[in-house]
Design a protein around this motif. Structure first.
Motif, short mmCIF file in Angstrom:
data_model
loop_
_atom_site.label_atom_id
_atom_site.label_comp_id
_atom_site.label_asym_id
_atom_site.label_seq_id
_atom_site.Cartn_x
_atom_site.Cartn_y
_atom_site.Cartn_z
N TRP A 49 0.84 -1.20 0.00
CA TRP A 49 0.00 0.00 0.00
C TRP A 49 0.87 1.25 0.00
O TRP A 49 1.84 1.34 0.73
CB TRP A 49 -0.90 0.03 1.24
CG TRP A 49 -1.94 1.11 1.16
CD1 TRP A 49 -1.79 2.43 1.52
CD2 TRP A 49 -3.25 0.98 0.64
NE1 TRP A 49 -2.94 3.12 1.26
CE2 TRP A 49 -3.86 2.26 0.73
CE3 TRP A 49 -3.98 -0.10 0.14
CZ2 TRP A 49 -5.17 2.49 0.30
CZ3 TRP A 49 -5.29 0.13 -0.28
CH2 TRP A 49 -5.87 1.41 -0.19
N GLU A 50 0.49 2.20 -0.83
CA GLU A 50 1.12 3.52 -0.84
C GLU A 50 0.04 4.58 -0.70
O GLU A 50 -1.09 4.41 -1.16
CB GLU A 50 1.90 3.74 -2.15
CG GLU A 50 3.04 2.75 -2.38
CD GLU A 50 4.16 2.87 -1.37
OE1 GLU A 50 4.31 3.96 -0.76
OE2 GLU A 50 4.88 1.87 -1.18
N GLY A 51 0.36 5.69 -0.07
CA GLY A 51 -0.59 6.78 0.07
C GLY A 51 -1.54 6.57 1.23
O GLY A 51 -1.37 5.68 2.06
N ASP A 52 -2.58 7.42 1.28
CA ASP A 52 -3.54 7.37 2.38
C ASP A 52 -4.56 6.25 2.19
O ASP A 52 -4.84 5.83 1.06
CB ASP A 52 -4.28 8.70 2.49
CG ASP A 52 -3.41 9.81 3.03
OD1 ASP A 52 -2.29 9.51 3.51
OD2 ASP A 52 -3.83 10.98 2.97
N MET A 53 -5.11 5.80 3.30
CA MET A 53 -6.22 4.85 3.30
C MET A 53 -7.50 5.61 3.62
O MET A 53 -7.48 6.55 4.42
CB MET A 53 -6.03 3.76 4.34
CG MET A 53 -5.04 2.69 3.98
SD MET A 53 -5.00 1.38 5.23
CE MET A 53 -3.68 0.36 4.54
N ALA A 54 -8.61 5.17 3.02
CA ALA A 54 -9.91 5.77 3.28
C ALA A 54 -10.95 4.69 3.47
O ALA A 54 -10.76 3.54 3.04
CB ALA A 54 -10.31 6.69 2.13
N LEU A 55 -12.05 5.04 4.11
CA LEU A 55 -13.12 4.07 4.36
C LEU A 55 -13.71 3.51 3.06
O LEU A 55 -14.27 2.42 3.05
CB LEU A 55 -14.24 4.72 5.19
CG LEU A 55 -13.87 5.15 6.61
CD1 LEU A 55 -15.08 5.80 7.27
CD2 LEU A 55 -13.40 3.96 7.42
N SER A 56 -13.57 4.24 1.98
CA SER A 56 -14.12 3.81 0.69
C SER A 56 -13.23 2.82 -0.03
O SER A 56 -13.65 2.23 -1.04
CB SER A 56 -14.36 5.02 -0.20
OG SER A 56 -13.16 5.75 -0.41
N ASP A 57 -12.00 2.61 0.44
CA ASP A 57 -11.09 1.68 -0.23
C ASP A 57 -11.59 0.25 -0.12
O ASP A 57 -12.07 -0.17 0.94
CB ASP A 57 -9.68 1.79 0.36
CG ASP A 57 -9.01 3.11 0.01
OD1 ASP A 57 -9.16 3.55 -1.15
OD2 ASP A 57 -8.37 3.70 0.89
N ALA A 58 -11.45 -0.49 -1.20
CA ALA A 58 -11.95 -1.86 -1.24
C ALA A 58 -10.80 -2.86 -1.31
O ALA A 58 -9.76 -2.61 -1.93
CB ALA A 58 -12.87 -2.06 -2.44
N CYS A 59 -10.99 -4.00 -0.69
CA CYS A 59 -10.03 -5.10 -0.75
C CYS A 59 -10.02 -5.67 -2.17
O CYS A 59 -11.08 -5.96 -2.73
CB CYS A 59 -10.43 -6.18 0.25
SG CYS A 59 -9.52 -7.74 0.07
N PRO A 60 -8.85 -5.85 -2.78
CA PRO A 60 -8.81 -6.39 -4.14
C PRO A 60 -9.24 -7.85 -4.23
O PRO A 60 -9.54 -8.35 -5.31
CB PRO A 60 -7.33 -6.22 -4.53
CG PRO A 60 -6.60 -6.19 -3.24
CD PRO A 60 -7.52 -5.52 -2.26
N GLU A 61 -9.29 -8.52 -3.10
CA GLU A 61 -9.65 -9.94 -3.09
C GLU A 61 -11.16 -10.14 -2.91
O GLU A 61 -11.79 -10.84 -3.70
CB GLU A 61 -8.91 -10.65 -1.96
CG GLU A 61 -9.04 -12.17 -1.97
CD GLU A 61 -8.29 -12.84 -3.10
OE1 GLU A 61 -8.62 -14.00 -3.40
OE2 GLU A 61 -7.39 -12.20 -3.69
N CYS A 62 -11.74 -9.53 -1.87
CA CYS A 62 -13.16 -9.77 -1.59
C CYS A 62 -14.05 -8.56 -1.87
O CYS A 62 -15.28 -8.65 -1.74
CB CYS A 62 -13.35 -10.23 -0.14
SG CYS A 62 -13.06 -8.92 1.09
N ARG A 63 -13.44 -7.42 -2.22
CA ARG A 63 -14.13 -6.18 -2.57
C ARG A 63 -14.86 -5.51 -1.41
O ARG A 63 -15.63 -4.58 -1.61
CB ARG A 63 -15.13 -6.40 -3.73
CG ARG A 63 -14.53 -7.05 -4.97
CD ARG A 63 -13.25 -6.40 -5.42
NE ARG A 63 -13.43 -4.95 -5.71
CZ ARG A 63 -12.44 -4.13 -6.01
NH1 ARG A 63 -11.18 -4.57 -6.00
NH2 ARG A 63 -12.69 -2.85 -6.27
N SER A 64 -14.65 -5.97 -0.20
CA SER A 64 -15.29 -5.34 0.96
C SER A 64 -14.52 -4.08 1.36
O SER A 64 -13.33 -3.94 1.07
CB SER A 64 -15.36 -6.30 2.14
OG SER A 64 -14.06 -6.58 2.63
#
Length: 233
Positions: free
Chosen positions: A126-141
């Protein structure tokens, strides 16, 4: 890997790179209570606040540079390939950027520049900021969190760490407070297995009496000196 030397590093080795320690006066836990940012419960209650805290820490990590202590340990590993394992409690990547081989480095508390899905357990860079809208590339949650071990969670690769400690000839603790388990118990494990033990720290840790020998001072001074001694032996 069966290393002759196992080195545990803590926040003290990165302090001279501008990354704050946790438990000293003015440390991170005196500014933000750990129960608000470093537990699964805190993430469940206020994930936006937790992500914001780690976004700031990640940015600090990106801006920091390895210091002479990181470079000295990387040099030791390169000069003695396979003989030196670094186990770090730090979630920064300064050891890697100083040149420590990834195969000879364990991040027992995870890494700021990696992500973990709280839903399915998937891990990725991971690079940069994380946000609540970010989704997991595996399960999309939308359950993305820093891949950092929080209080109440099991540190990574503990079986490997204990196996290395049980077989090493020398255990060295650098820049640690000596009061966070399970890492604080490594010195006793090493001594019981017959290893020599050495503390290199700014000042005596809470477990200083458990070591066979100790040296105190700035990491950027005492660690390069110790590495030169080891390489010259």
């Amino acid at each position: 890997m069966t290393p002759e030397i196992v080195i545990l590093t803590g926040a003290g080795i990165s302090a001279e790179s501008g990354l704050g320690t946790f438990r000293d006066a003015g440390g991170l836990w005196t500014k933000v209570p750990l129960e608000k940012v470093a537990t699964p419960e805190a993430y469940a209650v206020d994930p936006e606040f937790v992500l914001g805290f780690y976004n700031a820490r990640r940015q600090g990590c990106v801006e920091a540079q390895p210091n002479a202590a990181h470079h000295a340990l990387a040099r030791l590993q390169k000069k003695r390939p396979g003989d030196v394992l670094i186990v770090t409690q730090n979630v920064d990547d300064l050891h890697e950027r100083a040149g420590s081989p990834p195969a000879e480095l364990i991040h027992m508390h995870g890494e700021l520049r990696r992500a973990l899905c709280a839903g399915c357990g998937h891990q990725w860079g991971w690079e940069g900021d994380m946000a609540l809208s970010d989704a997991c590339p595996e399960c999309r949650s939308n359950c993305v969190r820093p891949d950092v071990v929080w209080f109440g969670e099991m540190p990574y690769r503990m079986e490997e760490i204990y196996a290395a400690i049980a077989q090493c000839a020398l255990f060295v603790s650098i820049g640690t407070s000596g009061n966070v388990y399970p890492a604080a118990g490594f010195v006793a494990e090493a001594a019981q297995a017959g290893a020599e033990t050495l503390e290199l720290n700014l000042e005596p840790s809470e477990g200083a009496r458990l070591f066979h020998a100790s040296r105190h001072g700035k990491a950027s001074q005492i660690i390069p000196d110790w590495v030169e001694e080891i390489l010259g032996a």
